[in-house]
Structure formats: structure tokens, C-alpha cells
Design a protein around this motif. Structure first.
Motif, PDB file in Angstrom:
ATOM      1  N   TYR A 187       0.730  -1.218   0.214  1.00 18.25           N
ATOM      2  CA  TYR A 187       0.166   0.121  -0.064  1.00 18.25           C
ATOM      3  C   TYR A 187       0.665   1.143  -0.218  1.00 18.25           C
ATOM      4  O   TYR A 187       0.438   2.279  -0.737  1.00 18.25           O
ATOM      5  N   GLN A 232       2.369   1.813  -3.491  1.00 17.79           N
ATOM      6  CA  GLN A 232       1.349   1.789  -4.292  1.00 17.79           C
ATOM      7  C   GLN A 232       1.373   3.624  -4.645  1.00 17.79           C
ATOM      8  O   GLN A 232       1.309   4.283  -5.602  1.00 17.79           O
ATOM      9  N   LYS A 233       0.869   3.604  -2.903  1.00 19.14           N
ATOM     10  CA  LYS A 233       0.917   5.394  -2.915  1.00 19.14           C
ATOM     11  C   LYS A 233       1.962   6.457  -3.509  1.00 19.14           C
ATOM     12  O   LYS A 233       1.306   7.539  -3.931  1.00 19.14           O
ATOM     13  N   LYS A 234       3.055   5.908  -3.068  1.00 21.53           N
ATOM     14  CA  LYS A 234       4.236   7.060  -3.120  1.00 21.53           C
ATOM     15  C   LYS A 234       4.233   7.338  -4.757  1.00 21.53           C
ATOM     16  O   LYS A 234       4.601   7.905  -5.563  1.00 21.53           O
ATOM     17  N   SER A 291      -0.983   7.100 -12.591  1.00 25.31           N
ATOM     18  CA  SER A 291      -1.661   7.725 -11.148  1.00 25.31           C
ATOM     19  C   SER A 291      -2.985   7.817 -10.868  1.00 25.31           C
ATOM     20  O   SER A 291      -2.987   7.325  -9.739  1.00 25.31           O
ATOM     21  N   TYR A 297      -4.131   5.618  -7.651  1.00 26.62           N
ATOM     22  CA  TYR A 297      -5.158   6.173  -6.679  1.00 26.62           C
ATOM     23  C   TYR A 297      -6.846   5.783  -5.882  1.00 26.62           C
ATOM     24  O   TYR A 297      -7.978   5.435  -5.447  1.00 26.62           O
ATOM     25  N   LEU A 334      -6.970   2.334  -4.844  1.00 30.53           N
ATOM     26  CA  LEU A 334      -6.257   1.913  -3.208  1.00 30.53           C
ATOM     27  C   LEU A 334      -7.521   3.013  -2.599  1.00 30.53           C
ATOM     28  O   LEU A 334      -7.902   3.347  -1.838  1.00 30.53           O
ATOM     29  N   ASP A 369      -8.459   5.682  -2.622  1.00 30.29           N
ATOM     30  CA  ASP A 369      -7.692   7.198  -1.827  1.00 30.29           C
ATOM     31  C   ASP A 369      -8.176   8.559  -2.859  1.00 30.29           C
ATOM     32  O   ASP A 369      -8.021   9.178  -3.506  1.00 30.29           O
ATOM     33  N   ALA A 386      -6.312  11.910  -2.438  1.00 26.55           N
ATOM     34  CA  ALA A 386      -5.536  12.292  -3.400  1.00 26.55           C
ATOM     35  C   ALA A 386      -5.855  12.408  -4.997  1.00 26.55           C
ATOM     36  O   ALA A 386      -4.997  12.553  -5.835  1.00 26.55           O
TER      37      ALA A 386
END
Length: 527
Positions: free
Chosen positions: A70, A73-75, A103, A107, A110, A112, A115
Motif C-alpha cells: 500500500y 503504491q501510494k508513493k 496515477s 489512486y 486504493l 484514495d 489524493a
């Protein structure tokens, strides 16, 4: 102030570089690289974001831990967004589009929502650059939705501003102004001077496009003052260019050239290619109006080269229009026709009415010169159709209405603040008066209570006085009776004593005295 911030940023970069150098684990390196790509110079973004992307992809292939997966992946999604920004600045919008889409995909996987708004906004700008208004608006609306979920007001303001730009190009002035004012309102709440300046410039553009010169100049000058105060050079140059173009439309050519050349100088220093293209295009307009067609054509072609380099379709179409116009005036009909048809083709692709109308007007005049009246009439009809969609009476009314609405809301906000302050003072005064009345009421109650106590005590004292008086009278009466009884008793006692004394005398008179008896006894004893 700006110099101080620059030093602070340099210190932050040096500190992050030291962390990166001494890092013992890739998670630390990735965090440092992410932070560096956010604060470094634009030309260094590719270096730091690229290294971050490589590290994340390496660990995602090998790491089996869910938490680490996780994290990487986010980074990675953040690095891709930064690389998209870098690619766009390097005039590679196609590569930027790919990075942004990757990107967004990560996101969204995830979930998210906090972001994903940024790459969506950035992707919308790429589609706008390509002239795909529908896709651009779709990205901005999705970004806005996620910003609202994350309560990201800054992101909301940017999305509103971007949507305003697209709607203005589509000729929907009412909606464009509405979104512009929404953006401005948020930026003012956040006190984001850069954002305020951008919103003001965009509002100025809308008014300029609809011939409200005074209002446009008011917004431009306000935006320029803010940009200069925060040392936002690229934005200041853009605003200078807008002011120059406004003076050009007013035939104040010396003023126009002054502002345009100022803007161009700043853009050349910063190598802002799109800004340079716009400034050169507008400077060419001034020279053309002054009758210097050769110099105008030279600047137009330089502008077209730069617009092609940055792949700005709208800018390419506009430059083709300008070049075609000069060639038409010079009698070069074939060259004029070639550039005009290219402009119309691109303008239809991007779907912006103003661009279509402009290209149709040139082609109409070319066809008339060539005695092709049927084709000229078709272009005339297209021109009028596009103009009507932009410059109708309802559009002008909507523009005025939105301005009044914004001014009213702004004044209402100021009035509400003033009213709140007056109400606060009024409430404080009322509270003081209430406290004073309460104190006076308490004092009255205390006085009344004191009086009641005094009256009660007086009643008690009076009652005790009456009782005492009664008791005194009784005692006095009893004393008189006692005195009377004592007098009677005294008299009786005197009578008794007198009787006793009298009896005693009688007894003494009858009884022989003890001396006589003693004498007789003594006499008899002698015998």
C-alpha cells in the motif's frame, strides 16, 4: 519576504538531500524523494520523481507485505503525478497524459479520494490543451467531487477555475462567470493570493471577450498588483500580456506595446514558451494595426512555431487565422486559404465557437475574393451561427447578472461582518445593562429584605415592649398589693407584738421576781 522563503526552501532541500544520503531503508529514501520532488526546481522534478518511481516499482514486484505494498503504491501514484507535471512543463503533453492516467488508476484502486483530485485536475488541463472540452470537464467534475469529499477547499477552487476557462471557450459565459466567482470566493476565504490573482485574471478575460473593457482592466490591474507583490513572475507576465491586448482593442497601441514587451521580457527570462507565443502573437497584432505587415507576419510565425512545440491546438488555430489574414491582405490567396482551412479544421475539432467563427470569417473573405459566393455564404452562415451562440443578449445579461451577484455577495459578506460586530457591541451593551439591572434588582431585593427584617424586628421589639409594659403594670400592681399586704401584715404584726408585750407586763406583774425568790431562799438557808 520572497527571498526569505527561498532561503527556507533551499534549507529544506539540503536537509532532504542529507536524509536521502544517509537513509538505511528504501521507505525513508522514497519519502525523501517524494518530498524533494515537491519542493525542488521544476527541472529537477524528473530526477527525484523518476528515482522514486523506480524504487516503488522494484518493491512492488518483490514485496509480499500488504502494508508495504500500500505504501509503495501510494508513493508511486504521487511520483507519476509529479512526472506528469514535469512532462507537461517540458512540452510533452502526450507523456504527461499517460503519467496522469496511471496515477489516477492507482489512486482509484486504493480508494484514495483525498489524493486522486490532483492528477484528475492535471489530466483535465491536458485535455483542454488538446481541445477536448468534454473530457476536460469530465476530469474537472470528477476532481471537484473528490475534493469535496476530502474537504480540500484549495483543490475545489482550482477545479472551479479550470471549469470556468472551458465554459468560457464554449461560449457559456453565465456558467463560466459562476465558476470563476466560486473559485475567487474560496481563494479569498483561504487568503491564497496566487489563487486570487488567477481568478481575477480569468474574470478579466471573460469581460474582455465581451467588450466590457473597464471591468476587464479593473480585474487585470488588481491581479497584476497581487502577482507583483508575491513575485509570481510567470503570472505577472500573463497579466501584462492581457492588459496589452486590452489596450490593443482600444487602439491605444503605444500602451499596448509597452505592456506586451514587458510581459515578453519576463517570459523569455523564464523560458515560458506558451507565454512567449501569446506575447509574440499579440505584438504581431500591434504591428499589423500600425501597418507593418512584414514584422507582424514574422511575429505570428514565431508564435506558431512555439504553439506547435507545446502542442497548443487552440493557439495553433489562432496563429493560423492571423497569418491567413495578413496573406489575404497581401493578395496571397492560396497561402491564406491553406492556413484558414487548417484553423477551421482544428477549431471544429476542439469545438470552441469563437475559434470556428474567426476561421469562418477569413474563409468567407477568401471565397469572396475568389468569386466563390456559395462557399462564402456558407462560411458567413457558420460565422453568424457561432457568434450568436456567444454574443447573444442573454449572454450579456448573464454576465452583468453574475457580476452584480458577486458584488452583492461580497457586500453582503462585508455587511454581515459589520452587522455581526454591531450585534456583538449591542449584545455586550445589553449584557452590561442586564447585569446592571440584575445588580440593581438584587440591591432592591436586599433593601426590601432589610426593610422586612427591620419591620419584623421592630414588630418583635414592639411586641416585646408591649409584653414588658404589661408585665411592668402587673408587677407594679402586684407591688402595690404586696406593699398593701405588707402594710396590713406590719400593722397586724405590730398589734400582736403589742399584745405580747402587754401580756408579758401582766405576767411580770403577777409572778414574783427572781430576785425576790433568791433573797428569800438565801434568808431561809441562814436559818
Amino acid at each position: 519576504m520572497i527571498q526569505h522563503l527561498a532561503h527556507a526552501q533551499d534549507r529544506a532541500i539540503d536537509s532532504l538531500k542529507l536524509v536521502l544520503k544517509n537513509a538505511q531503508h528504501d521507505t525513508v529514501r522514497v519519502n525523501a524523494l517524494t518530498a524533494l520532488s515537491e519542493v525542488c526546481e521544476i527541472n529537477d522534478i524528473g530526477l527525484y520523481a523518476g528515482r522514486c518511481k523506480e524504487l516503488c516499482e522494484k518493491h512492488l514486484k518483490t514485496s509480499g507485505l500488504k502494508t508495504l505494498s500500500y505504501f509503495y503504491q501510494k508513493k508511486l501514484a504521487g511520483a507519476l503525478n509529479n512526472l506528469g507535471f514535469y512532462s507537461n512543463k517540458q512540452n510533452d503533453p502526450a507523456q504527461a497524459l499517460t503519467y496522469y492516467e496511471q496515477s489516477i488508476s492507482i489512486y482509484e484502486q486504493l480508494k484514495d479520494t483525498k489524493a486522486v483530485g490532483d492528477p484528475l485536475n492535471n489530466l483535465g488541463r491536458i485535455y483542454d490543451l488538446y481541445g477536448d472540452a468534454a473530457k476536460a470537464l469530465n476530469c474537472y467534475e470528477r476532481a471537484l467531487k473528490n475534493y469535496k469529499l476530502a474537504d480540500n477547499k484549495g483543490g475545489m477552487a482550482i477545479a472551479f477555475n479550470n471549469m470556468s476557462i472551458v465554459y468560457n471557450k464554449l461560449g457559456d459565459v453565465s456558467r463560466s462567470l459562476d465558476y470563476c466567482h466560486k473559485s475567487l470566493k474560496i481563494q479569498e476565504q483561504l487568503n491564497n493570493k496566487s489563487g486570487i490573482a488567477i481568478s481575477l485574471s480569468n474574470i478579466g478575460l471573460i469581460y474582455a471577450a465581451h467588450d466590457n473593457v473597464a471591468k476587464a482592466l479593473e480585474y487585470y490591474q488588481h491581479a497584476l498588483a497581487i502577482n507583483e507583490s508575491i513575485n509570481a513572475r510567470e503570472m505577472a507576465a500573463t497579466t501584462l500580456n492581457n492588459i496589452g491586448f486590452l489596450y490593443y482593442n482600444e487602439d491605444s497601441l503605444s500602451k499596448s506595446l509597452f505592456y506586451l514587451e514587458q510581459g515578453l521580457k519576463i517570459q523569455e527570462e523564464g523560458n515560458y514558451k506558451k507565454g512567449m507565443a501569446v506575447s509574440l502573437r499579440n505584438i504581431g497584432n500591434v504591428y499589423k494595426k500600425q501597418g507593418n505587415s512584414r514584422k507582424a507576419l514574422e511575429d505570428y510565425k514565431k508564435s506558431l512555431e512555439l504553439m506547435t512545440e507545446v502542442n497548443d491546438k487552440e493557439g495553433i488555430a489562432y496563429c493560423c487565422d492571423l497569418i491567413s489574414n495578413v496573406m489575404l491582405d497581401e493578395g496571397q490567396y492560396e497561402g491564406a486559404y491553406s492556413f484558414a482551412t487548417k484553423s477551421l479544421q482544428i477549431s471544429k475539432e476542439i469545438g470552441y465557437p469563437v475559434n470556428i467563427s474567426r476561421a469562418a470569417n477569413i474563409l468567407k473573405r477568401i471565397y469572396k475574393k475568389q468569386n466563390k459566393y456559395e462557399q462564402a455564404f456558407e462560411m458567413y452562415a457558420l460565422e453568424i451561427q457561432m457568434l450568436d451562440s456567444v454574443n447573444n443578449e442573454e449572454t450579456k445579461k448573464a454576465s452583468i447578472k453574475k457580476q452584480f451577484q458577486y458584488e452583492y455577495e461580497k457586500q453582503a459578506t462585508a455587511d454581515s461582518v459589520k452587522h455581526a460586530e454591531e450585534q456583538r457591541v449591542k449584545n455586550a451593551t445589553l449584557s452590561a445593562q442586564h447585569a446592571q439591572l440584575k445588580e440593581e434588582r438584587t440591591q432592591r431585593y436586599a433593601l426590601y429584605g432589610g426593610l422586612v427584617l427591620v419591620v419584623a424586628f421592630s414588630g418583635f421589639v414592639f411586641n416585646r415592649f408591649r409584653v414588658t409594659q404589661k408585665q411592668k403594670i402587673i408587677i407594679e400592681e402586684q407591688k402595690v398589693q404586696v406593699d398593701k399586704a405588707f402594710a396590713i401584715l406590719h400593722e397586724k404584726n405590730k398589734e400582736v407584738m403589742d399584745s405580747i408585750k402587754y401580756a408579758k407586763r401582766i405576767q411580770r406583774a403577777l409572778i414574783t421576781s427572781e430576785n425576790y425568790i433568791e433573797k428569800q431562799l438565801n434568808r431561809l438557808a441562814k436559818k
